[in-house]
Design a protein around this motif. Structure first.
Motif, PDB file in Angstrom:
ATOM      1  N   HIS A 126      29.377  20.572 -15.144  1.00  0.00           N
ATOM      2  CA  HIS A 126      30.644  20.078 -14.272  1.00  0.00           C
ATOM      3  C   HIS A 126      30.626  21.497 -13.510  1.00  0.00           C
ATOM      4  N   ARG A 127      30.563  22.561 -14.236  1.00  0.00           N
ATOM      5  CA  ARG A 127      30.428  23.805 -13.277  1.00  0.00           C
ATOM      6  C   ARG A 127      29.374  24.002 -12.481  1.00  0.00           C
ATOM      7  N   ARG A 128      28.405  23.787 -12.873  1.00  0.00           N
ATOM      8  CA  ARG A 128      27.177  23.791 -11.731  1.00  0.00           C
ATOM      9  C   ARG A 128      27.277  22.866 -10.825  1.00  0.00           C
ATOM     10  N   GLN A 129      27.778  21.673 -10.868  1.00  0.00           N
ATOM     11  CA  GLN A 129      28.047  20.763  -9.811  1.00  0.00           C
ATOM     12  C   GLN A 129      29.182  21.312  -8.844  1.00  0.00           C
ATOM     13  N   ARG A 130      30.068  22.225  -9.375  1.00  0.00           N
ATOM     14  CA  ARG A 130      30.975  22.909  -8.419  1.00  0.00           C
ATOM     15  C   ARG A 130      30.778  24.315  -7.954  1.00  0.00           C
ATOM     16  N   GLY A 131      29.634  24.643  -8.677  1.00  0.00           N
ATOM     17  CA  GLY A 131      28.975  25.831  -8.001  1.00  0.00           C
ATOM     18  C   GLY A 131      29.901  27.052  -8.692  1.00  0.00           C
ATOM     19  N   PRO A 157      53.930   9.919 -15.187  1.00  0.00           N
ATOM     20  CA  PRO A 157      52.477   9.049 -14.774  1.00  0.00           C
ATOM     21  C   PRO A 157      51.667  10.176 -14.005  1.00  0.00           C
ATOM     22  N   PHE A 158      50.184   9.748 -14.347  1.00  0.00           N
ATOM     23  CA  PHE A 158      49.318  10.761 -13.935  1.00  0.00           C
ATOM     24  C   PHE A 158      47.994  10.167 -13.745  1.00  0.00           C
ATOM     25  N   THR A 159      46.937  10.900 -13.210  1.00  0.00           N
ATOM     26  CA  THR A 159      45.595  10.260 -13.161  1.00  0.00           C
ATOM     27  C   THR A 159      44.853  11.099 -14.142  1.00  0.00           C
ATOM     28  N   ALA A 160      44.409  10.213 -15.010  1.00  0.00           N
ATOM     29  CA  ALA A 160      43.433  10.819 -16.109  1.00  0.00           C
ATOM     30  C   ALA A 160      42.466  11.314 -15.793  1.00  0.00           C
ATOM     31  N   ALA A 161      41.845  12.312 -16.582  1.00  0.00           N
ATOM     32  CA  ALA A 161      40.388  12.983 -16.112  1.00  0.00           C
ATOM     33  C   ALA A 161      39.336  12.016 -16.443  1.00  0.00           C
ATOM     34  N   SER A 162      38.511  11.259 -15.831  1.00  0.00           N
ATOM     35  CA  SER A 162      37.551  10.155 -16.077  1.00  0.00           C
ATOM     36  C   SER A 162      36.533  10.422 -17.306  1.00  0.00           C
ATOM     37  N   ARG A 163      35.701  11.415 -16.958  1.00  0.00           N
ATOM     38  CA  ARG A 163      34.622  11.788 -17.769  1.00  0.00           C
ATOM     39  C   ARG A 163      35.089  12.219 -19.124  1.00  0.00           C
ATOM     40  N   PRO A 164      36.012  13.271 -19.393  1.00  0.00           N
ATOM     41  CA  PRO A 164      36.566  13.718 -20.647  1.00  0.00           C
ATOM     42  C   PRO A 164      36.969  12.670 -21.444  1.00  0.00           C
ATOM     43  N   PHE A 165      37.939  11.666 -20.955  1.00  0.00           N
ATOM     44  CA  PHE A 165      38.742  10.590 -21.478  1.00  0.00           C
ATOM     45  C   PHE A 165      37.360   9.609 -21.920  1.00  0.00           C
ATOM     46  N   LEU A 166      36.569   9.157 -21.040  1.00  0.00           N
ATOM     47  CA  LEU A 166      35.613   8.358 -21.501  1.00  0.00           C
ATOM     48  C   LEU A 166      34.640   8.919 -22.566  1.00  0.00           C
ATOM     49  N   LEU A 216      29.714  14.889 -40.247  1.00  0.00           N
ATOM     50  CA  LEU A 216      29.734  16.310 -39.865  1.00  0.00           C
ATOM     51  C   LEU A 216      28.651  16.490 -38.391  1.00  0.00           C
ATOM     52  N   GLY A 217      27.616  15.771 -38.818  1.00  0.00           N
ATOM     53  CA  GLY A 217      26.814  15.891 -37.443  1.00  0.00           C
ATOM     54  C   GLY A 217      26.982  15.333 -36.407  1.00  0.00           C
ATOM     55  N   LEU A 218      28.127  14.175 -36.533  1.00  0.00           N
ATOM     56  CA  LEU A 218      28.574  13.614 -35.323  1.00  0.00           C
ATOM     57  C   LEU A 218      29.214  14.589 -34.414  1.00  0.00           C
ATOM     58  N   TYR A 219      30.246  15.175 -35.378  1.00  0.00           N
ATOM     59  CA  TYR A 219      31.128  16.274 -34.757  1.00  0.00           C
ATOM     60  C   TYR A 219      30.689  17.208 -34.100  1.00  0.00           C
ATOM     61  N   ILE A 220      29.411  17.697 -34.840  1.00  0.00           N
ATOM     62  CA  ILE A 220      28.573  18.972 -33.913  1.00  0.00           C
ATOM     63  C   ILE A 220      28.022  18.298 -32.910  1.00  0.00           C
ATOM     64  N   PHE A 221      27.279  17.132 -32.829  1.00  0.00           N
ATOM     65  CA  PHE A 221      26.807  16.556 -31.462  1.00  0.00           C
ATOM     66  C   PHE A 221      28.236  16.577 -30.429  1.00  0.00           C
ATOM     67  N   TYR A 222      29.260  16.390 -31.054  1.00  0.00           N
ATOM     68  CA  TYR A 222      30.251  16.135 -29.982  1.00  0.00           C
ATOM     69  C   TYR A 222      30.577  17.471 -29.286  1.00  0.00           C
ATOM     70  N   VAL A 223      30.722  18.518 -30.234  1.00  0.00           N
ATOM     71  CA  VAL A 223      30.913  19.797 -29.697  1.00  0.00           C
ATOM     72  C   VAL A 223      29.759  20.052 -28.775  1.00  0.00           C
ATOM     73  N   PHE A 224      28.387  19.793 -28.891  1.00  0.00           N
ATOM     74  CA  PHE A 224      27.336  20.152 -27.915  1.00  0.00           C
ATOM     75  C   PHE A 224      27.716  19.237 -26.769  1.00  0.00           C
ATOM     76  N   THR A 225      28.030  18.042 -26.849  1.00  0.00           N
ATOM     77  CA  THR A 225      28.446  17.231 -25.733  1.00  0.00           C
ATOM     78  C   THR A 225      29.519  17.896 -24.750  1.00  0.00           C
ATOM     79  N   VAL A 226      30.361  18.400 -25.419  1.00  0.00           N
ATOM     80  CA  VAL A 226      31.620  19.036 -24.536  1.00  0.00           C
ATOM     81  C   VAL A 226      30.858  20.187 -24.014  1.00  0.00           C
ATOM     82  N   VAL A 227      30.387  20.916 -24.578  1.00  0.00           N
ATOM     83  CA  VAL A 227      29.865  22.324 -24.061  1.00  0.00           C
ATOM     84  C   VAL A 227      29.053  21.856 -22.932  1.00  0.00           C
ATOM     85  N   LEU A 228      28.075  20.962 -22.912  1.00  0.00           N
ATOM     86  CA  LEU A 228      27.126  20.374 -21.865  1.00  0.00           C
ATOM     87  C   LEU A 228      27.687  19.910 -20.973  1.00  0.00           C
TER      88      LEU A 228
END
Length: 582
Positions: free
Chosen positions: A249-254, A192-201, A232-244
């Motif tokens: 998230h890194r900017r918010q954490r500094g 049992p665990f706590t899921a990462a909210s944003r990546p999961f959604l 294929l375009g939707l997957y490219i958009f998914y990759v872009f979303t993951v990177v963004l």
């Protein structure tokens, strides 16, 4: 997840099988339907004979029916399974033939798994390192491709033949239901665990979009060029979303940007130590390293590199591990002979001069002999000299030049080229194994009068997902349930978007940028609905639990899958059926 392993025949590298004269309109028709679709399937339409009807004839007529019916021809692969079971084996030995085919089917899954895990993925990692990709980009592109190679290759192979398209839909949807219920639920049960909210959604929303897009394609019964490119375009958009999202998230954490460094492979997903596949003494730890540096001869390097078994480890392992390893050794030996592997984590990048020089000959030879089932390799140039002979000749010259101009100790500057060669060679191995996998599943479907869809959602989906299941559950037991849970949704997004998009795109021609998908079986809709419902359930229930996933969530998912499987089988055997209104 579709990671790791196998996909059905994705031979998609191999080209598109045309359906000459099958339809008056000339449009490729991919039949997802049941055993005997109304009006016949795409190939037998107009011929009046369907290969599924062979079991309706007297056993003495089976062989002549198989050989005289165009729908029973195997368009790809090296073995004619239908001819073997109905012509070579007498009718009394049909159970023996089925048993042998089932064992060969299991061994094909082993071939797919070994090739993807030990040869395809490492070379993709080396390529991502040479291209200086960040870990996030590499994870959702090269790593996803490596993990889902068997699934995607299987889908592309199945889509290449209208008679096996149901396997692709069944496997992609079936693996999706299996992974998002059984695997995800098993992780919650184990740890049992706590899921990462944003990546999961994010992942669930993208996956629901992909399933909805596929549902609409099936509803309208066709997929156009724009829709295939949309996958294929939707997957490219998914990759872009993951990177963004990662960057935000890194900017918010500094945190500062992570510089692209050497690729870090996934942590060991089971209790095994890393296996040696032709390695030197440095792979066995400090205690086995020689006290003084020594110059190894080329013959010894070649011998050690072609040894897929660590005898020290063999003595320490239980009998069942030895049995499974004994089954893998022949596959690993052949792969070591034909597929180079570049390992960025080693100081010498896994440079084995004598073996790599041999790869200059064997890898291209493998490619020409497996592409289109050897049709290109056996072609005679000017009717005299075979293509495979030319490949050996040119490869031998290049191998001699490389052997003379390099040393055993230091890899050459162009060593990264071997990663691309290894990627291509391992892809061709997966392509060949996936083609045989699709053909043998179609044969078993004809023998047992089962639709391609049910074979895809059971045997093919389970076979391609079983490795991921064990690895994710082991990862959860080792204390990484969030990582394992994320892999459940991230990998299958790649499989459905690239599998369907690329599989259908390869079927299109410049004259007919359209592929018809006509599911005339209720099972297809049961499968699509079950996958969509499982995603909606997780999308609603996980946030409702504040992303705290426990045993109750896991039990619900596994119970859901068992109920779905029962309904799918009852639908297949027509215990459950819906009458359409006139």
């Amino acid at each position: 997840m579709g990671q790791g392993t196998m996909g059905q025949g994705a031979t998609g590298l191999a080209g598109v099988l045309s359906l000459a004269g099958a339809l008056s309109a000339g449009t490729p028709l991919l039949d997802m339907g049941h055993t005997v679709p109304p009006g016949g399937d795409a190939l037998s339409h107009g011929q009046g004979l369907n290969c599924w009807e062979v079991r309706k004839h007297n056993s003495s007529e089976w062989c002549s029916f198989i050989r005289s019916t165009p729908d029973c021809r195997m368009d790809g692969g090296f073995l004619d399974y239908l001819n073997g079971v109905f012509c070579i084996f007498p009718p009394q030995l049909l159970p023996l033939a089925v048993t042998l085919y089932a064992l060969w089917l299991l061994y094909l899954f082993i071939i797919l798994g070994v090739t993807a895990e030990k040869f395809f993925c490492p070379n993709l990692s080396a390529i991502s390192t040479n291209l200086k990709l960040s870990h996030n980009v590499a994870g959702v592109t090269f790593l996803a491709f490596g993990n889902g190679a068997p699934d995607v290759f299987s889908a592309v192979v199945a889509f290449s033949d209208p008679r096996t398209a149901g396997l692709a839909i069944g496997a992609i949807f079936g693996a999706g239901v299996f992974v998002t219920t059984v695997v995800a639920g098993g992780i919650a049960l184990v740890k049992p665990f706590t899921a990462a909210s944003r990546p999961f959604l994010r992942d669930v929303i993208f996956y629901m979009l992909a399933v909805f897009l596929t549902f609409m394609v099936l509803y309208f019964g066709r997929i156009r060029l724009g829709e295939a490119l949309g996958y294929l375009g939707l997957y490219i958009f998914y990759v872009f979303t993951v990177v963004l999202c990662t960057w935000i998230h890194r900017r918010q954490r500094g945190d500062g940007p992570v510089s692209p460094g050497p690729w870090e492979p996934e942590m060991p997903t089971d209790a095994q130590e890393p296996e040696s596949t032709g390695t030197n003494s440095s792979d066995y730890g400090e205690e086995y390293r020689p006290l003084l540096p020594s110059q190894e001869t080329s013959l010894r390097i070649l011998t050690m590199a072609l040894t897929p078994l660590d005898y020290r480890r063999w003595r320490r392992k239980p009998w069942y591990w030895r049995l499974f390893k004994a089954l893998r050794v022949p596959v690993e030996l052949v792969l070591l002979l034909t597929v180079p592997v570049v390992d960025p984590d080693k100081d010498d990048l896994n440079w084995k001069r004598p073996l790599n020089c041999l790869h200059i000959i064997t890898s291209p030879l493998l490619c020409v002999l497996t592409l289109k089932s050897g049709a290109y390799g056996l072609y005679l140039i000017q009717g005299i000299f075979p293509v495979w002979g030319l490949v050996i000749l040119v490869g031998s010259v290049l191998a001699i030049i490389i052997f003379i101009t390099t040393s055993n100790e230091d890899p050459p500057k162009y060593h990264c080229v071997f990663a691309f060669l290894g990627f291509l060679a391992s892809a061709m191995w997966i392509n060949a194994a996936a083609t045989e996998l699709v053909n043998i599943l179609r044969t078993l479907g004809i023998i047992f009068q089962l639709s391609n869809t049910v074979l895809g959602l059971t045997l093919l989906a389970w076979g391609n997902s079983i490795g991921d299941t064990f690895s994710d559950l082991t990862m959860a037991r080792q204390g990484y349930p969030r990582m394992a849970f994320s892999a459940c949704f991230g990998g299958i997004i790649f499989n459905i978007l690239v599998g369907v998009g690329l599989g259908c795109l390869l079927q299109m021609s410049s004259n007919q940028p359209l592929v018809k998908l006509e599911p005339d079986s209720l099972l297809v809709w049961v499968l699509a609905g079950a996958l969509g419902l499982s995603l909606v359930f997780s999308f609603v229930s996980v946030p409702a639990q504040c992303f705290q996933l426990g045993k109750a969530y896991g039990i619900c998912l596994i119970t859901y899958y068992l109920a779905f499987l029962c309904m799918a089988l009852l639908t297949e055997f027509r215990v459950i059926h819906l009458s359409t209104s006139d």
